[in-house]
Design a protein around this motif. Structure first.
Motif, PDB file in Angstrom:
ATOM      1  N   LEU A 164      72.043  40.772  44.912  1.00 28.60           N
ATOM      2  CA  LEU A 164      71.351  40.216  46.477  1.00 28.60           C
ATOM      3  C   LEU A 164      69.874  39.540  46.087  1.00 28.60           C
ATOM      4  O   LEU A 164      69.524  38.309  46.348  1.00 28.60           O
ATOM      5  CB  LEU A 164      71.426  41.148  47.602  1.00 28.60           C
ATOM      6  N   LEU A 165      69.164  40.326  45.389  1.00 27.33           N
ATOM      7  CA  LEU A 165      67.700  39.824  45.181  1.00 27.33           C
ATOM      8  C   LEU A 165      67.774  39.068  43.647  1.00 27.33           C
ATOM      9  O   LEU A 165      66.638  38.456  43.608  1.00 27.33           O
ATOM     10  CB  LEU A 165      66.874  41.037  44.781  1.00 27.33           C
ATOM     11  N   GLY A 166      68.706  39.089  43.110  1.00 23.00           N
ATOM     12  CA  GLY A 166      68.655  38.038  41.732  1.00 23.00           C
ATOM     13  C   GLY A 166      67.821  38.558  40.816  1.00 23.00           C
ATOM     14  O   GLY A 166      66.904  37.828  39.923  1.00 23.00           O
ATOM     15  N   THR A 167      67.800  39.989  40.851  1.00 20.06           N
ATOM     16  CA  THR A 167      67.042  40.678  39.775  1.00 20.06           C
ATOM     17  C   THR A 167      67.843  41.433  38.707  1.00 20.06           C
ATOM     18  O   THR A 167      68.689  41.787  38.848  1.00 20.06           O
ATOM     19  CB  THR A 167      65.698  41.609  40.415  1.00 20.06           C
ATOM     20  N   GLU A 168      66.965  42.088  37.807  1.00 18.82           N
ATOM     21  CA  GLU A 168      67.604  43.020  36.679  1.00 18.82           C
ATOM     22  C   GLU A 168      66.991  44.193  36.665  1.00 18.82           C
ATOM     23  O   GLU A 168      66.812  44.599  35.677  1.00 18.82           O
ATOM     24  CB  GLU A 168      68.135  42.385  35.392  1.00 18.82           C
TER      25      GLU A 168
END
Length: 317
Positions: A164-168
């Protein structure tokens, strides 16, 4: 007409002792005042058995050295455990982390529940029952089960949060985010309970105060600011006190399940530090000394907060 007079012996002469009036009055007073104490006796007995006796045993253990092995004898060391505890750098770091946990928990236990309670105080009927059930539901989830679900949600490769946040981000195993994760999950568990406490406090406020303020021309915001919130202050003080005293304890199951105090000790607070001393290092004396120090510290903090709450709270008389 003749008759015979028979002498009847007095009670004392017949062997019956006369109870003095003072003794009768003392016994009647005892019978009159005893029932409340007899009702309290079981609770006092349990309090002594489960609270004061373990506390006394902890104080005794804190001046001894013992490795928790039943066959190993205790060795008296005086105040050496307290000196070791107060000179370890882990103590100060864990105290700072505990205050960070308390500060992070206050929005979940005071701010958000107050807003939710004010916005939903006019909900009635079936909608109120549904709302209360939904809000309180996270409190019914076992901390270990909740930790397993959140661990899946925060997975660094396939977790829903990163998608959802587009992070890793590796939320749980990174020093900058691990403490935040523990606070958010604990707050998610407790926000429903705190919201119900606030709702109960709002229900106890006499609506005549708001009606009188409205007649005087006060707006809804002014009524909330100058009438409702001051009268709600005892409930908010109770939530603040509970948060300060129990936040570190509330986070313990999640820390033990998700981070084990890491990474690099970034989630080790005072309760988890005590557990590590006792059950990882097997240093029962040091753990007992830590327990006594933390107990006394929280007593002082609770007394200060209770005194401050009495001064600042407004009561509906």
């Amino acid at each position: 007409m003749t008759g015979t007079f028979v002498e009847i012996p007095s009670p004392s002469a017949a062997g019956t002792e006369v109870v003095p009036a003072a003794r009768r009055s003392a016994w009647s007073r005892v019978r009159r005042i005893a029932p409340p104490y007899l009702y309290l006796a079981p609770a006092v007995a349990l309090l002594v058995l489960w609270t004061y006796q373990p506390l006394a045993q902890t104080a005794y253990l804190s001046v001894h050295s013992w490795n928790l092995v039943p066959t190993s004898p205790m060795r008296e060391v005086g105040f050496a455990n307290y000196i070791r505890l107060l000179t370890t750098p882990e103590l100060g770091e864990s105290v700072l982390r505990t205050f960070a946990v308390i500060a992070g928990m206050l929005p979940f236990t005071v701010l958000i529940p107050t807003v939710v309670g004010l916005l939903t105080r006019h909900v009635r009927g079936r909608a109120a029952a549904v709302y209360r059930g939904l809000v309180f539901a996270p409190m019914l989830v076992a901390p270990v089960a909740g930790a397993a679900v959140w661990q899946w949600l925060l997975d660094p490769t396939a977790g829903v949060v990163n998608r959802l946040l587009g992070t890793e981000l590796n939320w749980i195993n990174t020093t900058g985010t691990a403490q935040l994760v523990i606070i958010v999950i604990t707050g998610w568990h407790l926000v429903g309970f705190a919201a119900l406490v606030v709702s109960a406090g709002l229900t106890g406020i006499n609506p005549d105060y708001a009606a009188a303020a409205q007649v005087d021309g006060a707006s809804r915001g002014q009524i909330t600011r100058w009438v409702t919130l001051p009268l709600l202050s005892p409930t908010l003080a109770f939530l603040v006190l509970m948060t300060v005293l129990l936040s570190a304890q509330w986070t313990f199951p999640l820390i033990d399940t998700l981070t084990q105090g890491g990474p690099v000790g970034s989630t080790t607070n005072v309760y988890y530090l005590l557990w590590e001393y006792g059950f990882r290092s097997h240093d029962a004396g040091l753990a007992a000394a830590a327990g006594i120090v933390f107990f006394l510290g929280f007593i002082v903090l609770a007394a200060l907060l209770a005194s401050l709450a009495d001064r600042l709270s407004h009561h509906d008389d």
